[in-house]
Design an enzyme around this catalytic site. Structure first.
Site, PDB file in Angstrom:
ATOM      1  N   LYS B 252      67.903  94.006 -13.171  1.00  0.00           N
ATOM      2  CA  LYS B 252      67.783  95.258 -13.924  1.00  0.00           C
ATOM      3  C   LYS B 252      69.072  96.041 -13.752  1.00  0.00           C
ATOM      4  O   LYS B 252      69.729  95.944 -12.725  1.00  0.00           O
ATOM      5  CB  LYS B 252      66.634  96.101 -13.352  1.00  0.00           C
ATOM      6  CG  LYS B 252      65.382  96.129 -14.202  1.00  0.00           C
ATOM      7  CD  LYS B 252      64.428  97.193 -13.713  1.00  0.00           C
ATOM      8  CE  LYS B 252      64.592  98.499 -14.496  1.00  0.00           C
ATOM      9  NZ  LYS B 252      63.768  99.582 -13.971  1.00  0.00           N
ATOM     10  N   GLU B 329      49.665  95.265 -28.459  1.00  0.00           N
ATOM     11  CA  GLU B 329      49.006  96.384 -29.130  1.00  0.00           C
ATOM     12  C   GLU B 329      47.689  95.976 -29.765  1.00  0.00           C
ATOM     13  O   GLU B 329      46.761  96.783 -29.858  1.00  0.00           O
ATOM     14  CB  GLU B 329      49.936  96.983 -30.191  1.00  0.00           C
ATOM     15  CG  GLU B 329      51.236  97.554 -29.644  1.00  0.00           C
ATOM     16  CD  GLU B 329      52.345  96.502 -29.526  1.00  0.00           C
ATOM     17  OE1 GLU B 329      52.073  95.306 -29.784  1.00  0.00           O
ATOM     18  OE2 GLU B 329      53.475  96.882 -29.175  1.00  0.00           O
ATOM     19  N   ARG B 357      51.117  97.950 -35.157  1.00  0.00           N
ATOM     20  CA  ARG B 357      50.818  96.567 -34.780  1.00  0.00           C
ATOM     21  C   ARG B 357      49.322  96.277 -34.696  1.00  0.00           C
ATOM     22  O   ARG B 357      48.907  95.136 -34.703  1.00  0.00           O
ATOM     23  CB  ARG B 357      51.433  96.269 -33.399  1.00  0.00           C
ATOM     24  CG  ARG B 357      52.812  95.734 -33.451  1.00  0.00           C
ATOM     25  CD  ARG B 357      52.885  94.294 -33.920  1.00  0.00           C
ATOM     26  NE  ARG B 357      54.250  93.897 -34.178  1.00  0.00           N
ATOM     27  CZ  ARG B 357      55.066  93.403 -33.262  1.00  0.00           C
ATOM     28  NH1 ARG B 357      54.637  93.209 -32.046  1.00  0.00           N
ATOM     29  NH2 ARG B 357      56.297  93.085 -33.566  1.00  0.00           N
TER      30      ARG B 357
END
Lengths: 582, 582
Positions: B252, B329, B357
């Site tokens: 990250k 979703e 979605r």
């Protein structure tokens, strides 16, 4: 035992577990014969239900419905369940108006715990119901009954992926017959094949399922009632410690070649002009095959259903440009978008309500990039006996809000062909909506399609103008016009062949005081609402009456009757117009 | 070599492959510093882009862009690619109006072959582009660059499932940092973990990918430019015979705690009444925590993003009733529906455009079953610097067409709290939309919420009534009212806190000749259009002016400026009203 029809007539759900094996076999045969009898007479899903008979009887032998809950994916295999859960007597009303639904319906019976109709929802739903059970401290089983065709669907994968998050226990019955509506294809199909094999590969498949948190049991013979009962007992035991996937193999029904929809429907279409009827899907297939001969960029994408979409010939003639990705409506949309951005001319054929599944991709991938994708939207408008989940009454609304998208509705199959020809040279997203059955040719000059241009089907300088979209509503308008003519009353009728963009020029030139709009769609966001918005914004002072469907979910029934009940009633329209013009 | 900034300034994309390793390292550092510099000043995605630096430099070393094509999933890791493909000079305009976009944009550069913004589309898109290449007889590589967070998404699975149907070759780079926006969870996460391990389980993971038709390569160090270059060379070789999944592990970014959005935005909100501002998400989290104390049925569902939705505390306090299913979703919608049908009270919190979605599931699972699910729709209306894919300007339209769904928009965070309290006892589907930043309290009596009832914020028996929804538009209306008051002109202002149902009673009682509607949504299908439809159907003869967004995709920029440019221009509204009332 020769109990014959006695079983289904008298059997209570709780009695089933007490039947001996031979009675269960008799019961299965009885169910099968009732289903064949009912479906061959009145329409419905045959093969999927015939395949589910023994497993359903076994389910009642092992589980305690409705305390235990079962979610049928798609729901097209729930007839045996309905017959065994108190709906035998009403079964002759299957898919008929006010009769029982062809899909699970909570409103119909306490035995139906979750409504379905579209593919892929059952595992998510079962997880949600099981989690609610846990939180409420209840104690019952939750089962998802899923066909292998749904296993390609992204939602199934999302549900499997969330099993370890939800930390609850469900039983998934994977009913594997190697066929969805179109043959099942792709990566998951291979994994299911591995599971069906008795090789080393089977072990790999099992490990995959275990990585999602499932214990695997299978493959079991889903058409063997005894084996199914034993397997379900075993699954129930395993459920004490873990979620279970029970993989069963069933044979496709007895192979009836049978129309999915109520056959009466195909004869109920009002006829105007040329009388012969034709399915829009035939025209789609033929025209795309013709276009593809000279245009090498044309590709066809669909998400299963290629037969009923009329695409079989295209898939035979142009296999390298024809893609059936299974029940993956989102993927089909993105593939179309990408092919369009990369120089192809994709046609994405799909039923109206299934297209709802790729709403975001229509916006995000196709329209935002202005990709030259043509949507061929079959079963638009009320589709009839399949009920709520299959009524294509939202597409005008959910498509018209999207920038860059042009929307049209042909007045007959001839004009549909014209639209397809138009689409071939139209470098933007285009949606063509149409019902299943169509007329060959409407009485009109059938002027060449021009972007955003409407046409008058009747122009009498009347004080009332009807603006209607699509064959059904235009047929209605012209029939009314005919009747009124006989009474000496005249109306103007406009074919709003483009719903978006509206023909603002023609709209602004309307001289009549009254406007009537008619559409095969809900009012909100549809043609009438768009016209109202335009008139209001432009300070036009016509008196407008909009005929469109009410803001309700429309149950199963015949197209005509549902139109009448839910807001597009021909008699009412005729009375209103007569009243105005008198 | 000390080339310093010289590299990015002068480097042509084709030059990168000729750099030696140490220059490549210098280039990576330069890219990293430009990104940190730009993002910390102007906002944007930081961590994802910092993680992608070395792999992007390596991509340019091995592939030949723009002849070769790359699709970035979500697109939030494309900054290094933009810097290396001719957009260094414009990079200081990142996410600024008329500047370069924070996401890939075909309109911006020939190097961007496909627009993204939402998760999970890249593999489908790459397959479509590759298939188009094959059919057109072209010869180039197609790459999908996908983060592990997207790998939970159903669309990714649908794409993988279709690889063998499409019979084409692509390279998938799976950039795995073990984190999506929220930590990655679920079944696929375990499989990725297996792949990262060097155990027997790794072999199983590889076999799984192979069953989808992929050759696996990995795990490689995605932050090591040399290893990445070698791996990509190897992948390119493998591509001659098969599609490849190159699994890279990246760290990250440097862990900047940084607001995702342009900080200027959080200071640009016009203030009325109490001046203090607050994020709606804070109110959501707090209120749900309060409600959950006494109402054991309350559950929270989200599809990643739990932090920015304000739900962290709820997840801490009520872990057993809080479900983050990752970027799924659709699954989140069906879970909510099922929990709702089974006696829980689910709150599904999500950004406006991501909710697109689950459009089908909102219809098919939630509203058709009338399940008591509350949608908490954050980032509704123009969201600003993220551009087209993130402007929440469609939700009023795509939600209002759905039967059984009630839609509301609070005028401030106080009223939002009231709506949440209202929702707790509302047994039907309810959608509450709100922007990111909010006022604590508007000047009004803040009457108790009553289903479908609007309120006057100013009632002067004026000949012009403004009907507006949500804080932004009401703020605008009240500021206009204030200005006009100083000129001796008075308007009425209605808070249309319910967009559906409309307050028909209040509408029918409006006496003023003029009505102005203002909304933070496109016109088509939105509040203004609904009001127009109602007025027209009810033969009301007001002169109406609708202010809403044009029928266009709205690019990145500041909220205010985009409102002005795309149809909700305060000055214009004020001029119009002044003209009318003078």
């Amino acid at each position: 035992m020769g109990l014959g029809k006695m079983l289904l007539e008298k059997l209570q759900p709780a009695d089933i577990r007490r039947l001996n094996e031979s009675d269960k076999c008799a019961l299965c045969e009885e169910i099968r014969s009732v289903i064949i009898d009912t479906v061959t007479k009145g329409g419905g899903h045959l093969a999927s239900n015939l395949g589910a008979v023994e497993s359903t009887v076994a389910l009642f032998s092992v589980f305690d419905f409705p305390k235990d809950k079962i979610v049928f994916d798609v729901g097209h295999q729930c007839y045996p369940y309905k017959l065994l859960s108190g709906r035998y007597e009403k079964f002759n009303t299957l898919r008929k108006e006010n009769g029982i639904s062809g899909f699970p319906k909570r409103s119909e019976s306490a035995f139906d715990c979750y409504d379905t109709g579209h593919a892929g929802t059952a595992i998510s739903a079962a997880l949600g119901i099981a989690k609610a059970r846990d939180l409420k401290g209840e104690n019952h089983q939750v089962i998802a009954y899923v066909g292998d065709g749904s296993f390609n669907n992204g939602l199934v994968y999302e549900a499997l992926t969330s099993m370890q998050i939800l930390k609850t226990k469900i039983l998934i019955i994977l009913n594997d017959n190697g066929m969805s509506i179109s043959p099942t294809v792709g990566g998951m199909h291979d994994i299911l094949n591995d599971l069906r094999s008795e090789t080393e590969k089977k072990a790999e498949g099992i490990k995959l399922l275990e990585s999602f948190g499932l214990s695997y049991l299978g493959v079991k013979d889903g058409n063997n009632c005894k084996e199914m009962t034993q397997s379900l007992e075993q699954a129930k035991k395993l459920l004490e410690t873990n979620s279970v996937l029970l993989h069963i193999h069933t044979k496709k029904g007895k192979g009836y070649e049978f129309s999915e929809d109520e056959p009466t429907l195909t004869h109920g279409v009002p006829s105007m002009g040329a009388k012969k009827e034709r399915e829009y899907s035939e025209v789609l297939g033929e025209t795309l095959c013709q276009l593809a001969k000279t245009d090498k960029s044309i590709a066809v994408v669909c998400a299963a259903m290629l037969d009923s979409l009329g695409l079989k010939q295209f898939f035979t003639d142009y296999p390298e440009r024809a893609f059936d990705v299974g029940i993956c409506e989102e993927n089909a949309s993105v593939l179309s978008a990408a092919m369009g951005t990369a120089g192809l001319k994709p046609y994405y054929a799909i039923y109206s309500t299934f297209l709802q599944r790729s709403f975001d991709e229509i916006i995000h991938d196709i329209c935002q990039q202005d990709a030259p994708v043509t949507f061929c939207i079959d079963r638009a408008g009320i589709s009839g006996p399949d009920g709520e989940t299959h009524q294509g009454v939202f597409d005008l609304s959910y498509l018209s809000l999207i920038p860059n998208l042009t929307i049209c509705a042909p007045k007959d199959t001839e004009e549909f062909k014209e639209f397809l020809n138009f689409s071939a040279n139209y470098p933007h997203p285009l949606a063509i909506r149409y019902p299943r059955n169509g007329l060959i040719k409407f009485n009109s000059e059938n002027k060449k399609i021009e972007l955003g241009k409407w046409e008058y089907l009747q122009n009498e300088n009347s004080n009332l103008t009807v603006i209607a979209e699509g064959e059904r509503c235009l047929t209605m308008a012209m029939e009314i016009a005919e009747t009124l003519k006989n009474k000496g009353l005249f109306i103007d009728v406009i074919n709003a062949r483009f719903i978006k963009p509206l023909d603002e020029e023609m709209l602004s030139l309307i001289k009549s005081d009254y406007i009537v709009t008619i559409e095969d769609n809900v009012f909100l966001g549809g043609l009438g609402a768009m016209i109202d918005g335009w008139l209001t914004s432009n300070n036009k002072r016509h008196i407008v009456k909009n005929y469109a469907y009410e803001d309700k979910f429309i149950p199963h029934g015949s197209v005509k009757s549902l139109q009448n009940r839910f807001g597009v009633n021909k008699d009412e329209i005729e009375s209103y117009i007569t009243e105005v013009l008198k």
